[in-house]
Design a protein around this motif. Structure first.
Motif: not given
Length: 200
Positions: A15, A183-184, A186-187, A190-191, A193
């Motif tokens: 990650r 929040a941005t 974290h996404r 963790t993904t 993206a």
């Protein structure tokens, strides 16, 4: 979290590497050629910064190694300048979600952020402390004689966010790269993206 601990958790390591834009594989927790190649690029990027700006004390170097390369550049520049003034050291870099939750549960309260809500969780924040005779010094933290005046000046000069500009919590030893919504982050973290560079 130490650099060794980061590498020992393959999924967490992937990650971090993917967030840095170095790892091109899947977040599968399996160490393969792409993970090893990205890890070598991470080490090389930090080595280049160390060569350019000079080696600092072991604790600072260990914490710098956990930071995203984009953050490590600015924080190393700050630490190099600070060490020319006094014995300043980094005492924290990357922090796991679990480490953050344990810190959040401490009393008296030391942070408002749970796991996934701190810039430390994404490798873009660090904490600095002044040492005198090997002993950590924390005060005075405010006012005209504040020990953190050079930290504030350098953080602002380098475009880092300084925690001393906050009121709740007032955190003068804290610096971070940017003020992106957690929040941005974290996404993305963790993904896989988005990379940090794409978000900044």
């Amino acid at each position: 979290m130490t650099y060794a601990e980061l590498q020992s958790n393959t999924l967490a390591w992937q990650r971090a590497l993917k967030f840095a834009g170095l790892y091109k594989g899947q977040l599968d927790g399996i160490t393969g050629p792409l993970t090893r190649e990205a890890a070598a690029q991470w080490r090389e990027s930090h080595k280049q910064l160390q060569t350019r700006y000079g080696r600092l004390d072991k604790r600072t170097e260990d914490n710098l190694l956990t930071l995203q390369p984009l953050a490590a550049l600015k924080v190393r520049q700050m630490m190099t300048a600070l060490r020319g003034l006094a014995d300043w050291r980094l005492i924290c870099g990357l922090r796991t979600y679990d480490e953050q939750d344990k810190l959040y549960a401490k009393r008296p309260k030391v942070t408002n952020a749970r796991g996934g809500q701190s810039m430390h969780n994404f490798g873009i924040a660090a904490d600095v402390c002044l040492f005198r005779g090997g002993v950590d010094i924390w005060a005075p933290s405010e006012g005209p004689d504040s020990i953190y005046k050079p930290v504030a000046a350098l953080a602002h000069k380098l475009g880092l966010v300084w925690g001393g500009d906050w009121r709740s919590p007032y955190d003068p030893g804290h610096v971070q790269l940017g003020s992106l919504p957690t929040a941005t982050l974290h996404r993305a973290y963790t993904t896989g993206a988005s990379t940090l560079a794409q978000l900044l």
